[in-house]
Design a protein around this motif. Structure first.
Motif, PDB file in Angstrom:
ATOM      1  N   ALA A  16      79.457 -14.583 -17.238  1.00 16.04           N
ATOM      2  CA  ALA A  16      80.471 -15.201 -18.095  1.00 16.04           C
ATOM      3  C   ALA A  16      81.785 -15.381 -17.340  1.00 16.04           C
ATOM      4  CB  ALA A  16      80.682 -14.355 -19.348  1.00 16.04           C
ATOM      5  N   THR A  17      82.097 -14.440 -16.453  1.00 15.80           N
ATOM      6  CA  THR A  17      83.345 -14.510 -15.683  1.00 15.80           C
ATOM      7  C   THR A  17      83.400 -15.783 -14.855  1.00 15.80           C
ATOM      8  OG1 THR A  17      83.451 -12.102 -15.545  1.00 15.80           O
ATOM      9  CG2 THR A  17      84.753 -13.337 -13.952  1.00 15.80           C
ATOM     10  N   ALA A  18      82.287 -16.115 -14.200  1.00 19.68           N
ATOM     11  CA  ALA A  18      82.254 -17.310 -13.349  1.00 19.68           C
ATOM     12  C   ALA A  18      82.347 -18.588 -14.170  1.00 19.68           C
ATOM     13  CB  ALA A  18      80.969 -17.308 -12.521  1.00 19.68           C
ATOM     14  N   ILE A  19      81.691 -18.621 -15.320  1.00 13.47           N
ATOM     15  CA  ILE A  19      81.726 -19.820 -16.167  1.00 13.47           C
ATOM     16  C   ILE A  19      83.113 -20.012 -16.764  1.00 13.47           C
ATOM     17  CG2 ILE A  19      80.770 -20.886 -18.256  1.00 13.47           C
ATOM     18  CD1 ILE A  19      78.148 -19.379 -17.649  1.00 13.47           C
ATOM     19  N   ALA A  20      83.766 -18.906 -17.118  1.00 12.95           N
ATOM     20  CA  ALA A  20      85.095 -18.980 -17.732  1.00 12.95           C
ATOM     21  C   ALA A  20      86.191 -19.300 -16.722  1.00 12.95           C
ATOM     22  CB  ALA A  20      85.416 -17.658 -18.429  1.00 12.95           C
ATOM     23  N   LYS A  21      85.961 -19.006 -15.447  1.00 14.06           N
ATOM     24  CA  LYS A  21      87.026 -19.094 -14.432  1.00 14.06           C
ATOM     25  C   LYS A  21      87.715 -20.452 -14.366  1.00 14.06           C
ATOM     26  CE  LYS A  21      88.065 -18.176  -9.577  1.00 14.06           C
ATOM     27  NZ  LYS A  21      87.513 -17.738  -8.264  1.00 14.06           N
ATOM     28  N   CYS A 208      85.166 -20.980 -31.522  1.00  8.64           N
ATOM     29  CA  CYS A 208      85.179 -20.537 -30.129  1.00  8.64           C
ATOM     30  C   CYS A 208      83.808 -20.141 -29.568  1.00  8.64           C
ATOM     31  CB  CYS A 208      86.143 -19.373 -29.969  1.00  8.64           C
ATOM     32  SG  CYS A 208      87.806 -19.734 -30.569  1.00  8.64           S
ATOM     33  N   THR A 209      83.038 -19.341 -30.297  1.00  7.43           N
ATOM     34  CA  THR A 209      81.756 -18.891 -29.746  1.00  7.43           C
ATOM     35  C   THR A 209      80.741 -20.020 -29.636  1.00  7.43           C
ATOM     36  OG1 THR A 209      82.142 -16.636 -30.547  1.00  7.43           O
ATOM     37  CG2 THR A 209      79.886 -17.213 -29.953  1.00  7.43           C
ATOM     38  N   PRO A 210      80.545 -20.866 -30.673  1.00  7.98           N
ATOM     39  CA  PRO A 210      79.666 -22.017 -30.483  1.00  7.98           C
ATOM     40  C   PRO A 210      80.090 -22.899 -29.311  1.00  7.98           C
ATOM     41  CG  PRO A 210      80.091 -21.706 -32.810  1.00  7.98           C
ATOM     42  CD  PRO A 210      81.008 -20.769 -32.076  1.00  7.98           C
ATOM     43  N   LEU A 211      81.405 -23.117 -29.169  1.00 11.05           N
ATOM     44  CA  LEU A 211      81.892 -23.927 -28.061  1.00 11.05           C
ATOM     45  C   LEU A 211      81.616 -23.247 -26.725  1.00 11.05           C
ATOM     46  CD1 LEU A 211      83.381 -26.447 -27.137  1.00 11.05           C
ATOM     47  CD2 LEU A 211      85.548 -25.246 -27.491  1.00 11.05           C
ATOM     48  N   ALA A 212      81.712 -21.918 -26.687  1.00  9.15           N
ATOM     49  CA  ALA A 212      81.416 -21.169 -25.459  1.00  9.15           C
ATOM     50  C   ALA A 212      79.955 -21.364 -25.051  1.00  9.15           C
ATOM     51  CB  ALA A 212      81.727 -19.688 -25.656  1.00  9.15           C
ATOM     52  N   VAL A 213      79.042 -21.376 -26.027  1.00  9.34           N
ATOM     53  CA  VAL A 213      77.619 -21.609 -25.720  1.00  9.34           C
ATOM     54  C   VAL A 213      77.431 -22.999 -25.129  1.00  9.34           C
ATOM     55  CG1 VAL A 213      75.308 -21.842 -26.693  1.00  9.34           C
ATOM     56  CG2 VAL A 213      76.793 -19.975 -27.461  1.00  9.34           C
ATOM     57  N   ILE A 352      70.398 -17.667 -23.646  1.00  9.88           N
ATOM     58  CA  ILE A 352      71.789 -17.238 -23.817  1.00  9.88           C
ATOM     59  C   ILE A 352      71.853 -16.259 -24.971  1.00  9.88           C
ATOM     60  CG2 ILE A 352      74.106 -17.979 -24.489  1.00  9.88           C
ATOM     61  CD1 ILE A 352      73.644 -20.561 -23.026  1.00  9.88           C
ATOM     62  N   ASN A 353      72.591 -15.173 -24.770  1.00  9.56           N
ATOM     63  CA  ASN A 353      72.745 -14.140 -25.787  1.00  9.56           C
ATOM     64  C   ASN A 353      74.222 -14.044 -26.184  1.00  9.56           C
ATOM     65  OD1 ASN A 353      71.441 -11.588 -27.099  1.00  9.56           O
ATOM     66  ND2 ASN A 353      73.371 -10.866 -26.224  1.00  9.56           N
ATOM     67  N   PHE A 354      74.529 -14.292 -27.470  1.00  5.56           N
ATOM     68  CA  PHE A 354      75.912 -14.117 -27.908  1.00  5.56           C
ATOM     69  C   PHE A 354      76.077 -12.916 -28.833  1.00  5.56           C
ATOM     70  CE2 PHE A 354      74.443 -17.162 -31.235  1.00  5.56           C
ATOM     71  CZ  PHE A 354      74.819 -16.485 -32.382  1.00  5.56           C
ATOM     72  N   SER A 355      74.991 -12.235 -29.138  1.00  4.30           N
ATOM     73  CA  SER A 355      75.074 -11.028 -29.957  1.00  4.30           C
ATOM     74  C   SER A 355      75.690  -9.881 -29.159  1.00  4.30           C
ATOM     75  CB  SER A 355      73.671 -10.635 -30.431  1.00  4.30           C
ATOM     76  OG  SER A 355      73.688  -9.354 -31.037  1.00  4.30           O
ATOM     77  N   SER A 356      76.239  -8.914 -29.873  1.00  4.10           N
ATOM     78  CA  SER A 356      76.738  -7.705 -29.207  1.00  4.10           C
ATOM     79  C   SER A 356      75.582  -6.870 -28.684  1.00  4.10           C
ATOM     80  CB  SER A 356      77.577  -6.874 -30.188  1.00  4.10           C
ATOM     81  OG  SER A 356      76.808  -6.568 -31.356  1.00  4.10           O
ATOM     82  N   ALA A 368      62.504 -17.312 -17.595  1.00  7.89           N
ATOM     83  CA  ALA A 368      63.677 -18.164 -17.794  1.00  7.89           C
ATOM     84  C   ALA A 368      64.278 -18.572 -16.449  1.00  7.89           C
ATOM     85  CB  ALA A 368      64.719 -17.437 -18.630  1.00  7.89           C
ATOM     86  N   SER A 369      64.763 -19.800 -16.373  1.00 11.08           N
ATOM     87  CA  SER A 369      65.418 -20.251 -15.140  1.00 11.08           C
ATOM     88  C   SER A 369      66.825 -19.700 -15.025  1.00 11.08           C
ATOM     89  CB  SER A 369      65.457 -21.779 -15.095  1.00 11.08           C
ATOM     90  OG  SER A 369      66.229 -22.290 -16.174  1.00 11.08           O
ATOM     91  N   ALA A 370      67.428 -19.347 -16.176  1.00  6.49           N
ATOM     92  CA  ALA A 370      68.776 -18.785 -16.189  1.00  6.49           C
ATOM     93  C   ALA A 370      68.960 -17.981 -17.466  1.00  6.49           C
ATOM     94  CB  ALA A 370      69.826 -19.892 -16.109  1.00  6.49           C
ATOM     95  N   TYR A 371      69.718 -16.891 -17.340  1.00  6.51           N
ATOM     96  CA  TYR A 371      69.942 -16.005 -18.493  1.00  6.51           C
ATOM     97  C   TYR A 371      71.391 -15.542 -18.489  1.00  6.51           C
ATOM     98  CZ  TYR A 371      69.851 -11.636 -21.235  1.00  6.51           C
ATOM     99  OH  TYR A 371      70.121 -10.635 -22.125  1.00  6.51           O
ATOM    100  N   LEU A 372      72.068 -15.745 -19.630  1.00  3.49           N
ATOM    101  CA  LEU A 372      73.444 -15.287 -19.808  1.00  3.49           C
ATOM    102  C   LEU A 372      73.438 -14.190 -20.868  1.00  3.49           C
ATOM    103  CD1 LEU A 372      76.488 -15.636 -19.254  1.00  3.49           C
ATOM    104  CD2 LEU A 372      76.534 -17.351 -21.076  1.00  3.49           C
ATOM    105  N   PRO A 373      73.637 -12.920 -20.468  1.00  8.80           N
ATOM    106  CA  PRO A 373      73.513 -11.809 -21.423  1.00  8.80           C
ATOM    107  C   PRO A 373      74.726 -11.581 -22.315  1.00  8.80           C
ATOM    108  CG  PRO A 373      73.934 -10.968 -19.219  1.00  8.80           C
ATOM    109  CD  PRO A 373      73.778 -12.458 -19.086  1.00  8.80           C
ATOM    110  N   ILE A 374      75.921 -11.952 -21.847  1.00  8.42           N
ATOM    111  CA  ILE A 374      77.144 -11.786 -22.648  1.00  8.42           C
ATOM    112  C   ILE A 374      78.007 -13.030 -22.490  1.00  8.42           C
ATOM    113  CG2 ILE A 374      77.208  -9.267 -22.626  1.00  8.42           C
ATOM    114  CD1 ILE A 374      79.176  -9.419 -20.323  1.00  8.42           C
ATOM    115  N   ILE A 375      78.807 -13.307 -23.514  1.00  5.42           N
ATOM    116  CA  ILE A 375      79.533 -14.577 -23.518  1.00  5.42           C
ATOM    117  C   ILE A 375      81.014 -14.406 -23.850  1.00  5.42           C
ATOM    118  CG2 ILE A 375      79.201 -15.157 -25.975  1.00  5.42           C
ATOM    119  CD1 ILE A 375      78.273 -17.953 -24.969  1.00  5.42           C
ATOM    120  N   GLY A 376      81.448 -13.134 -24.022  1.00  4.74           N
ATOM    121  CA  GLY A 376      82.793 -12.854 -24.525  1.00  4.74           C
ATOM    122  C   GLY A 376      83.922 -13.507 -23.758  1.00  4.74           C
ATOM    123  N   LYS A 377      83.890 -13.496 -22.427  1.00  2.00           N
ATOM    124  CA  LYS A 377      84.999 -14.046 -21.642  1.00  2.00           C
ATOM    125  C   LYS A 377      85.098 -15.561 -21.790  1.00  2.00           C
ATOM    126  CE  LYS A 377      85.425 -10.325 -18.290  1.00  2.00           C
ATOM    127  NZ  LYS A 377      85.472  -9.936 -16.867  1.00  2.00           N
TER     128      LYS A 377
END
Length: 401
Positions: A16-21, A208-213, A352-356, A368-377
């Motif tokens: 998430a850090t890299a995507i948010a940067k 915000c969270t839907p847009l983050a996904v 993609i996982n947006f749950s806590s 999976a070709s890619a997995y994002l476990p957290i999305i908070g940032k």
């Protein structure tokens, strides 16, 4: 060589850090530009209704993220810090009680929201939900001034989302549905080609969270940039395991508006969201349509005011069938025991996982070709981005660029 207890899975582990940067860098640059021009620094207020440790921690995390990019952030609380320990204990007792309503607390939160609405130095307002759940929280969401609603939860923004209204005139903020014609802009070839707001318009606020996904999916190339703007998920199938009004349902609508076929999974049903191919005739309810209904349908169709997607019961009755067909699987179940079996995942899908809680098994990247476990940032970056857009609204409304 990979450690024995850490298999070298082929799928990418997304950060998430890299995507948010890049968003954070853009936000920081915009704030710096405002300072250099002697313009006000954007100010965000976060309202804490209860002294719950998770909410307090999230508020402090938001403060640090805002400080990092130069945004002013204040936390407004309903309780006195001098007696916080006692307040935390009372809040825990309230959570355990059978009472579903606390009218005194609701009034306190309302007072803080109204104060923030009136405060000209405040550019954005967010509230740490859930507070009560249900209609009480919905009521509080609706009294936030849409000109300061960084979370995009006001009905005005919800209507825009579900009807695919992507650009708005700031002077139209808060107008009743159907009284403006911004929906028609998406049909303008120049707008559709570039995906940029026309002169005098700005992008509408999205939750915000839907847009983050969405931004996470864009970052890994799920969106096909060769396709026209507004249709870049054409041919993609997505499963969203959550249909909450705050995240799951709006996310399904956003993805369908961009051309995806979306399986929306809730605890007791599965429905499909699909982009509307044509306006068609009024939905058949089994009753003969009145002339007034037919006329309203025709007028709304011409004005591009009808929902841009359709929702119908799915042919699938189980989650497994949905997941096996999907190019993207999004988990949002707030339960540590819920896991999507890796064997269900389509080879090469994006997860993609947006749950806590983690909704995927630990070996998900074996398929999976890619997995994002957290999305908070990414979510916080979208919150800050929304804040700058609200500041932009104010500038446009005042005749500034």
């Amino acid at each position: 060589m990979a450690a024995a207890n850490k298999p070298d899975y082929p799928g990418r582990l997304l950060q998430a850090t890299a995507i948010a940067k890049p968003f954070q860098e853009s936000i920081e640059a915009e704030v710096r530009k405002r300072k250099e021009a002697n313009l006000s620094v954007p100010k965000l207020v976060g309202i804490l209704a209860k002294p719950n440790p998770p909410s307090i921690a999230y508020a402090e995390w938001t403060r640090k993220a805002c400080t990092a990019v130069g945004i002013n952030f204040e936390i407004w609380k309903t309780w006195d810090d001098a007696d916080e320990a006692s307040n935390v204990e009372q809040a825990a007792d309230q959570e355990k009680s059978d009472s579903l309503q606390n009218f005194g607390l609701e009034a306190d939160v309302e007072d803080l929201i109204l104060a923030a609405n009136r405060d000209e130095s405040v550019d954005g307002v967010m509230i740490y939900y859930p507070i009560f759940g249900g209609r009480q929280d919905t009521y509080l969401q609706q009294i936030v001034d849409p000109r300061k609603d960084v979370e995009g939860l006001n009905f005005y923004y919800c209507w825009n989302l579900y009807h695919n209204v992507r650009w708005i005139k700031p002077s139209h903020l808060g107008n009743a549905p159907g009284t403006t014609s911004e929906s028609e802009l998406l049909n303008d070839p120049k707008v559709a080609e570039k995906g940029q707001a026309p002169e005098g318009y700005a992008k509408s606020i999205l939750p915000c969270t839907p847009l983050a996904v969405v931004k996470a999916l864009e970052s890994v190339g799920v969106y096909d940039l060769k396709l026209p703007y507004g249709n870049r998920l054409y041919g993609k199938t997505v499963t969203v395991i959550n249909r909450s009004e705050v995240v799951g349902r709006p996310l399904a609508a956003l993805l369908a508006n961009d051309g995806a076929r979306v399986f929306s999974v809730d605890i007791d049903s599965i429905v499909e969201f699909d982009k509307r191919a044509e306006q068609g005739s009024p939905r058949n309810t089994g009753l003969a349509k009145s002339e007034r209904v037919r006329k309203a349908h025709e007028e709304n169709t011409k004005a591009s005011l009808r929902s841009s997607h359709v929702v119908r019961a799915s042919k699938h009755s189980d989650v497994e069938s949905c997941v096996r067909e999907s190019d993207v699987v999004v988990g949002g179940v707030p339960s540590a025991s819920y896991k999507v079996p890796t064997s269900w995942i389509k080879e090469g899908a994006v997860c993609i996982n947006f749950s806590s809680e983690k909704n995927f098994e630990s070996d998900v990247r074996s398929r999976a070709s890619a997995y994002l476990p957290i999305i908070g940032k990414i979510t916080v970056a979208m919150l800050q981005r929304n804040l700058l857009r609200l500041v932009e609204y104010k500038g446009i409304a005042q005749g500034q660029k």
